[in-house]
Design a protein around this motif. Sequence first.
Motif, PDB file in Angstrom:
ATOM      1  N   ARG A   1       0.851  -1.186   0.000  1.00  0.00           N
ATOM      2  CA  ARG A   1       0.000   0.000   0.000  1.00  0.00           C
ATOM      3  C   ARG A   1       0.889   1.239   0.000  1.00  0.00           C
ATOM      4  O   ARG A   1       1.683   1.437   0.909  1.00  0.00           O
ATOM      5  CB  ARG A   1      -0.924   0.022   1.231  1.00  0.00           C
ATOM      6  N   PRO A   2       0.800   2.078  -1.044  1.00  0.00           N
ATOM      7  CA  PRO A   2       1.660   3.271  -1.117  1.00  0.00           C
ATOM      8  C   PRO A   2       1.412   4.213   0.061  1.00  0.00           C
ATOM      9  O   PRO A   2       0.283   4.349   0.529  1.00  0.00           O
ATOM     10  CB  PRO A   2       1.269   3.917  -2.447  1.00  0.00           C
ATOM     11  N   PHE A   3       2.484   4.844   0.520  1.00  0.00           N
ATOM     12  CA  PHE A   3       2.403   5.728   1.681  1.00  0.00           C
ATOM     13  C   PHE A   3       2.622   7.167   1.249  1.00  0.00           C
ATOM     14  O   PHE A   3       3.605   7.485   0.586  1.00  0.00           O
ATOM     15  CB  PHE A   3       3.456   5.356   2.728  1.00  0.00           C
TER      16      PHE A   3
ATOM     17  N   ILE B 149      -3.007  16.998  -1.868  1.00  0.00           N
ATOM     18  CA  ILE B 149      -4.338  16.867  -2.471  1.00  0.00           C
ATOM     19  C   ILE B 149      -4.226  16.596  -3.966  1.00  0.00           C
ATOM     20  O   ILE B 149      -5.057  15.891  -4.557  1.00  0.00           O
ATOM     21  CB  ILE B 149      -5.205  18.127  -2.192  1.00  0.00           C
ATOM     22  N   GLY B 150      -3.162  17.112  -4.584  1.00  0.00           N
ATOM     23  CA  GLY B 150      -2.945  16.850  -6.007  1.00  0.00           C
ATOM     24  C   GLY B 150      -2.697  15.375  -6.276  1.00  0.00           C
ATOM     25  O   GLY B 150      -3.161  14.829  -7.292  1.00  0.00           O
ATOM     26  N   ILE B 151      -1.965  14.711  -5.383  1.00  0.00           N
ATOM     27  CA  ILE B 151      -1.709  13.270  -5.529  1.00  0.00           C
ATOM     28  C   ILE B 151      -3.018  12.498  -5.451  1.00  0.00           C
ATOM     29  O   ILE B 151      -3.272  11.589  -6.260  1.00  0.00           O
ATOM     30  CB  ILE B 151      -0.716  12.799  -4.444  1.00  0.00           C
ATOM     31  N   ILE B 152      -3.861  12.845  -4.491  1.00  0.00           N
ATOM     32  CA  ILE B 152      -5.156  12.156  -4.347  1.00  0.00           C
ATOM     33  C   ILE B 152      -6.023  12.392  -5.583  1.00  0.00           C
ATOM     34  O   ILE B 152      -6.638  11.448  -6.117  1.00  0.00           O
ATOM     35  CB  ILE B 152      -5.890  12.636  -3.077  1.00  0.00           C
ATOM     36  N   GLU B 153      -6.067  13.619  -6.063  1.00  0.00           N
ATOM     37  CA  GLU B 153      -6.885  13.918  -7.240  1.00  0.00           C
ATOM     38  C   GLU B 153      -6.378  13.173  -8.471  1.00  0.00           C
ATOM     39  O   GLU B 153      -7.173  12.680  -9.289  1.00  0.00           O
ATOM     40  CB  GLU B 153      -6.888  15.431  -7.493  1.00  0.00           C
ATOM     41  N   SER B 154      -5.052  13.058  -8.604  1.00  0.00           N
ATOM     42  CA  SER B 154      -4.506  12.358  -9.770  1.00  0.00           C
ATOM     43  C   SER B 154      -4.828  10.867  -9.725  1.00  0.00           C
ATOM     44  O   SER B 154      -5.081  10.243 -10.764  1.00  0.00           O
ATOM     45  CB  SER B 154      -2.995  12.563  -9.859  1.00  0.00           C
ATOM     46  N   LEU B 155      -4.839  10.283  -8.521  1.00  0.00           N
ATOM     47  CA  LEU B 155      -5.180   8.865  -8.385  1.00  0.00           C
ATOM     48  C   LEU B 155      -6.663   8.619  -8.660  1.00  0.00           C
ATOM     49  O   LEU B 155      -7.033   7.581  -9.220  1.00  0.00           O
ATOM     50  CB  LEU B 155      -4.822   8.368  -6.982  1.00  0.00           C
ATOM     51  N   LEU B 156      -7.483   9.579  -8.278  1.00  0.00           N
ATOM     52  CA  LEU B 156      -8.920   9.455  -8.586  1.00  0.00           C
ATOM     53  C   LEU B 156      -9.153   9.546 -10.093  1.00  0.00           C
ATOM     54  O   LEU B 156      -9.990   8.823 -10.644  1.00  0.00           O
ATOM     55  CB  LEU B 156      -9.707  10.565  -7.874  1.00  0.00           C
TER      56      LEU B 156
ATOM     57  N   SER C 293      -5.405   3.573 -12.685  1.00  0.00           N
ATOM     58  CA  SER C 293      -4.396   2.610 -13.144  1.00  0.00           C
ATOM     59  C   SER C 293      -3.018   2.910 -12.542  1.00  0.00           C
ATOM     60  O   SER C 293      -2.142   2.044 -12.511  1.00  0.00           O
ATOM     61  CB  SER C 293      -4.296   2.613 -14.663  1.00  0.00           C
ATOM     62  N   ALA C 294      -2.837   4.130 -12.039  1.00  0.00           N
ATOM     63  CA  ALA C 294      -1.559   4.494 -11.418  1.00  0.00           C
ATOM     64  C   ALA C 294      -1.280   3.627 -10.198  1.00  0.00           C
ATOM     65  O   ALA C 294      -0.125   3.334  -9.883  1.00  0.00           O
ATOM     66  CB  ALA C 294      -1.564   5.968 -11.024  1.00  0.00           C
TER      67      ALA C 294
ATOM     68  N   LEU D  94       2.072   1.306  -9.283  1.00  0.00           N
ATOM     69  CA  LEU D  94       2.745   1.323  -7.987  1.00  0.00           C
ATOM     70  C   LEU D  94       2.862  -0.089  -7.419  1.00  0.00           C
ATOM     71  O   LEU D  94       3.876  -0.453  -6.828  1.00  0.00           O
ATOM     72  CB  LEU D  94       1.983   2.210  -7.002  1.00  0.00           C
ATOM     73  N   GLU D  95       1.825  -0.874  -7.601  1.00  0.00           N
ATOM     74  CA  GLU D  95       1.803  -2.246  -7.078  1.00  0.00           C
ATOM     75  C   GLU D  95       2.998  -3.040  -7.588  1.00  0.00           C
ATOM     76  O   GLU D  95       3.616  -3.815  -6.840  1.00  0.00           O
ATOM     77  CB  GLU D  95       0.497  -2.929  -7.489  1.00  0.00           C
TER      78      GLU D  95
END
Length: 395
Positions: A312-314, A347-354, A358-359, A363-364
């Motif tokens: 799980r990415p941190f 917040i930009g990281i969260i928005e980009s993942l939403l 597939s990102a 990471l997985e």
Amino acid sequence: MGAYQSPVTDMEENMKAICMYVKAGKGHYVPAKAVCEQLSAIGVEAELADFFDYTDLHGLEKLNQGVWRIMLRVPFFERHFIRKLDNASGGMKAAAALVNLRRSHRIKKQLEEFRPDFIFATHPYPGTVLATLFRKWGIDIPVYYYATDVFDAPRSAACPDLRRFLISTEEGAEKVRNMGMPSSSVILCPFPLQSSVAGQPHLSKEEARRKIGLRTDMFTLQLNLGGEGLGSLNLLEDIISRSLPVQVVVIGGIHESMRARLDSIRESARNTKAVVEIRGFVDNVSEYLAASDVVAGRAGINTIIEAIYAHRPFLITELVYTVIASAEYVEKHHVGWNADGDREKQIGIIESLLAEPSALEELERNFAGVPIEYSARHLAELLFTDAADAGRGGG
């Protein structure tokens, strides 16, 4: 795989150990407890002890905890203060002199009563102080120090009187060798994962969310406030202010004033797309990790390593001194982000993942390249084997 074979022989079946920690969040307690449990499982009579209880130096404990909590409340100041303190010399010598002056009789009496074959320490106080005093007193009990910072270690822990200096990453081991510890004393060892995470059945995100009562159809962020509940709520507030479709699960220490603030924030989320779940301390850590898409917050090394173990990415939102090296490690292996104090980046990281789920799949794949072994059992076996060798006069 055949039945587990204990390394304990008839000659060594009465081996005893003390696993010693210091109360400073969960970072020192959790690995000491994990190793103590596994030593017991392989036949060693092991005791778990708090250093300040063992020495009855509760005044020093209160001072230690007070300074530590002040530092956690002001991360920027903490980084500068602890860096200077870490580079200073004489601190542990003074502590050893104090313990020798005030508690030598008590310690010698307890050692005589229990007669441990070795000490396993997860904090520089018991590691450095006891190793120093045992040499001074002519007591032949090997002391092992495990560096809970994993990617680094405080200079105060580099003591020539230790039997072994144990650390779980090669990057950390190299830093310890550069501190002056002999290469023969520095041992790369497994990370002692706690039983609530290690060996638990694998659950899909949907299964885990259903099991712990979360919505199964939402991007889920675990916000970890740390053992003292001093983490920031800025990311949570920003998710709500932007009405992002994120399920935020808040875990960790929650004191009374924090609870009131969280209840108010949760209420404000009712008119948004966000969902807020306040869970506090949890025992089923593995299930909460399995349920999460991302783990975030100002958390200790254990939480970061457990997130890596669970793939799980941190997202680091606040950076204290002891976590600087772990932030570098997370970014080096591309299994998370260092967004220390940068609300827009967080917040930009969260928005980009939403926007691009597939990102997370990309990471997985990166987690497979993280070279950390996880096993409290293997670390317990390493300690047993080396202590038995020390008992026979091995180097």
